[in-house]
Design a protein around this motif. Structure first.
Motif, PDB file in Angstrom:
ATOM      1  N   GLU A  56      -4.825  62.537 -19.994  1.00  0.00           N
ATOM      2  CA  GLU A  56      -5.917  62.867 -19.083  1.00  0.00           C
ATOM      3  C   GLU A  56      -7.004  61.788 -19.136  1.00  0.00           C
ATOM      4  O   GLU A  56      -7.537  61.375 -18.102  1.00  0.00           O
ATOM      5  CB  GLU A  56      -6.509  64.224 -19.461  1.00  0.00           C
ATOM      6  N   ALA A  57      -7.297  61.295 -20.341  1.00  0.00           N
ATOM      7  CA  ALA A  57      -8.270  60.205 -20.476  1.00  0.00           C
ATOM      8  C   ALA A  57      -7.739  58.928 -19.833  1.00  0.00           C
ATOM      9  O   ALA A  57      -8.489  58.175 -19.202  1.00  0.00           O
ATOM     10  CB  ALA A  57      -8.588  59.965 -21.951  1.00  0.00           C
ATOM     11  N   LEU A  58      -6.449  58.693 -19.961  1.00  0.00           N
ATOM     12  CA  LEU A  58      -5.818  57.535 -19.333  1.00  0.00           C
ATOM     13  C   LEU A  58      -5.927  57.635 -17.811  1.00  0.00           C
ATOM     14  O   LEU A  58      -6.259  56.653 -17.130  1.00  0.00           O
ATOM     15  CB  LEU A  58      -4.353  57.441 -19.764  1.00  0.00           C
ATOM     16  N   ALA A  59      -5.669  58.833 -17.272  1.00  0.00           N
ATOM     17  CA  ALA A  59      -5.775  59.043 -15.823  1.00  0.00           C
ATOM     18  C   ALA A  59      -7.207  58.819 -15.355  1.00  0.00           C
ATOM     19  O   ALA A  59      -7.444  58.227 -14.296  1.00  0.00           O
ATOM     20  CB  ALA A  59      -5.312  60.451 -15.462  1.00  0.00           C
ATOM     21  N   THR A  60      -8.182  59.268 -16.142  1.00  0.00           N
ATOM     22  CA  THR A  60      -9.597  59.068 -15.812  1.00  0.00           C
ATOM     23  C   THR A  60      -9.928  57.581 -15.766  1.00  0.00           C
ATOM     24  O   THR A  60     -10.572  57.100 -14.826  1.00  0.00           O
ATOM     25  CB  THR A  60     -10.488  59.776 -16.852  1.00  0.00           C
ATOM     26  N   LEU A  61      -9.496  56.859 -16.772  1.00  0.00           N
ATOM     27  CA  LEU A  61      -9.763  55.421 -16.847  1.00  0.00           C
ATOM     28  C   LEU A  61      -9.098  54.683 -15.689  1.00  0.00           C
ATOM     29  O   LEU A  61      -9.709  53.809 -15.055  1.00  0.00           O
ATOM     30  CB  LEU A  61      -9.269  54.874 -18.183  1.00  0.00           C
ATOM     31  N   MET A  62      -7.863  55.038 -15.393  1.00  0.00           N
ATOM     32  CA  MET A  62      -7.162  54.409 -14.263  1.00  0.00           C
ATOM     33  C   MET A  62      -7.909  54.670 -12.952  1.00  0.00           C
ATOM     34  O   MET A  62      -8.055  53.763 -12.132  1.00  0.00           O
ATOM     35  CB  MET A  62      -5.745  54.964 -14.140  1.00  0.00           C
ATOM     36  N   ALA A  63      -8.358  55.908 -12.765  1.00  0.00           N
ATOM     37  CA  ALA A  63      -9.059  56.259 -11.535  1.00  0.00           C
ATOM     38  C   ALA A  63     -10.338  55.440 -11.392  1.00  0.00           C
ATOM     39  O   ALA A  63     -10.653  54.941 -10.305  1.00  0.00           O
ATOM     40  CB  ALA A  63      -9.371  57.751 -11.505  1.00  0.00           C
ATOM     41  N   ARG A  64     -11.079  55.290 -12.468  1.00  0.00           N
ATOM     42  CA  ARG A  64     -12.322  54.489 -12.411  1.00  0.00           C
ATOM     43  C   ARG A  64     -12.026  53.051 -12.046  1.00  0.00           C
ATOM     44  O   ARG A  64     -12.698  52.453 -11.207  1.00  0.00           O
ATOM     45  CB  ARG A  64     -13.047  54.549 -13.755  1.00  0.00           C
ATOM     46  N   HIS A  65     -11.032  52.475 -12.688  1.00  0.00           N
ATOM     47  CA  HIS A  65     -10.701  51.072 -12.419  1.00  0.00           C
ATOM     48  C   HIS A  65     -10.183  50.876 -10.995  1.00  0.00           C
ATOM     49  O   HIS A  65     -10.534  49.892 -10.334  1.00  0.00           O
ATOM     50  CB  HIS A  65      -9.674  50.568 -13.435  1.00  0.00           C
ATOM     51  N   LEU A  66      -9.373  51.802 -10.520  1.00  0.00           N
ATOM     52  CA  LEU A  66      -8.879  51.706  -9.141  1.00  0.00           C
ATOM     53  C   LEU A  66     -10.018  51.830  -8.134  1.00  0.00           C
ATOM     54  O   LEU A  66     -10.040  51.128  -7.117  1.00  0.00           O
ATOM     55  CB  LEU A  66      -7.822  52.773  -8.870  1.00  0.00           C
ATOM     56  N   LEU A  67     -10.977  52.701  -8.418  1.00  0.00           N
ATOM     57  CA  LEU A  67     -12.128  52.849  -7.523  1.00  0.00           C
ATOM     58  C   LEU A  67     -12.948  51.564  -7.479  1.00  0.00           C
ATOM     59  O   LEU A  67     -13.373  51.129  -6.402  1.00  0.00           O
ATOM     60  CB  LEU A  67     -13.004  54.018  -7.971  1.00  0.00           C
ATOM     61  N   ILE A  68     -13.149  50.950  -8.621  1.00  0.00           N
ATOM     62  CA  ILE A  68     -13.874  49.672  -8.664  1.00  0.00           C
ATOM     63  C   ILE A  68     -13.134  48.629  -7.835  1.00  0.00           C
ATOM     64  O   ILE A  68     -13.746  47.888  -7.050  1.00  0.00           O
ATOM     65  CB  ILE A  68     -14.057  49.200 -10.122  1.00  0.00           C
ATOM     66  N   ASN A  69     -11.820  48.570  -7.978  1.00  0.00           N
ATOM     67  CA  ASN A  69     -11.025  47.610  -7.199  1.00  0.00           C
ATOM     68  C   ASN A  69     -11.115  47.892  -5.708  1.00  0.00           C
ATOM     69  O   ASN A  69     -11.223  46.968  -4.899  1.00  0.00           O
ATOM     70  CB  ASN A  69      -9.565  47.626  -7.648  1.00  0.00           C
ATOM     71  N   LYS A  71     -13.617  49.250  -4.125  1.00  0.00           N
ATOM     72  CA  LYS A  71     -14.958  48.843  -3.679  1.00  0.00           C
ATOM     73  C   LYS A  71     -15.083  47.332  -3.579  1.00  0.00           C
ATOM     74  O   LYS A  71     -15.766  46.829  -2.697  1.00  0.00           O
ATOM     75  CB  LYS A  71     -16.020  49.418  -4.613  1.00  0.00           C
ATOM     76  N   ARG A  72     -14.448  46.616  -4.460  1.00  0.00           N
ATOM     77  CA  ARG A  72     -14.503  45.146  -4.420  1.00  0.00           C
ATOM     78  C   ARG A  72     -13.792  44.594  -3.195  1.00  0.00           C
ATOM     79  O   ARG A  72     -14.211  43.592  -2.627  1.00  0.00           O
ATOM     80  CB  ARG A  72     -13.852  44.555  -5.664  1.00  0.00           C
ATOM     81  N   ARG A  73     -12.705  45.236  -2.790  1.00  0.00           N
ATOM     82  CA  ARG A  73     -11.928  44.756  -1.650  1.00  0.00           C
ATOM     83  C   ARG A  73     -12.524  45.128  -0.314  1.00  0.00           C
ATOM     84  O   ARG A  73     -12.170  44.553   0.710  1.00  0.00           O
ATOM     85  CB  ARG A  73     -10.504  45.277  -1.721  1.00  0.00           C
TER      86      ARG A  73
END
Length: 164
Positions: A56-69, A71-73
């Motif tokens: 669940e923590a891994l899924a949270t971290l992945m979601a945050r990083h994907l959201l940042i990506n 927004k950058r694009r």
């Protein structure tokens, strides 16, 4: 992790990824896309998931990083005219800015249709020269030439107006 174990936990992980996306400022659609991407990545690494203490923590971290990506694009949005009004400008300065805007709008309308369209696509829609050329069915060099002519024409008019 086998397929049935993954399926049993997948709903929880998806909901976590979705809530992270929504809480970090993504709209419902974008959060759904991010949650879907997280689930796809978790599925691809299902054989390695047992080494993590908290998926669940891994899924949270992945979601945050994907959201940042995401927004950058994202392409920068054009500023709304109402947002650009200066709060510190005096009434006289505001009147001058309004007159300048009206003059420029009128001058832009007087440009040949092709030049006006190209300027709009490049400056407002932020399209590349290649995208514009493809949309209009012309060469990239023609786009550059026509944009240069439009800008030069506007610059000359501005110089004349300001007696430069």
């Amino acid at each position: 992790m086998d397929k049935t174990a993954f399926e049993q936990q997948a709903r929880t992980w998806r909901e976590k990824a979705l809530s992270v996306g929504m809480s970090c400022g993504a709209g419902r659609e974008e959060a759904e896309d991010i949650a879907q991407d997280v689930m796809l990545r978790l599925w691809q690494m299902r054989d390695e998931l047992e080494r993590y203490d908290s998926i669940e923590a891994l899924a949270t971290l992945m979601a945050r990083h994907l959201l940042i990506n995401h927004k950058r694009r994202r392409k920068p949005e054009a500023l709304n005219e109402a947002i650009t009004v200066s709060i510190t400008a005096s009434p006289h300065e505001q009147l001058e800015m309004k007159e300048d805007d009206q003059w420029l709008t009128k001058r832009l309308e007087q440009l040949p249709t092709t030049q006006r369209t190209l300027l709009y696509m490049r400056q407002v829609e932020r399209k590349t020269h290649e995208e514009i050329a493809q949309l209009l069915g012309i060469e990239t060099t023609s786009v550059s030439t026509l944009l240069a002519r439009a800008r030069k024409s506007l610059l000359e008019d501005i110089k004349r107006r300001n007696n430069l």
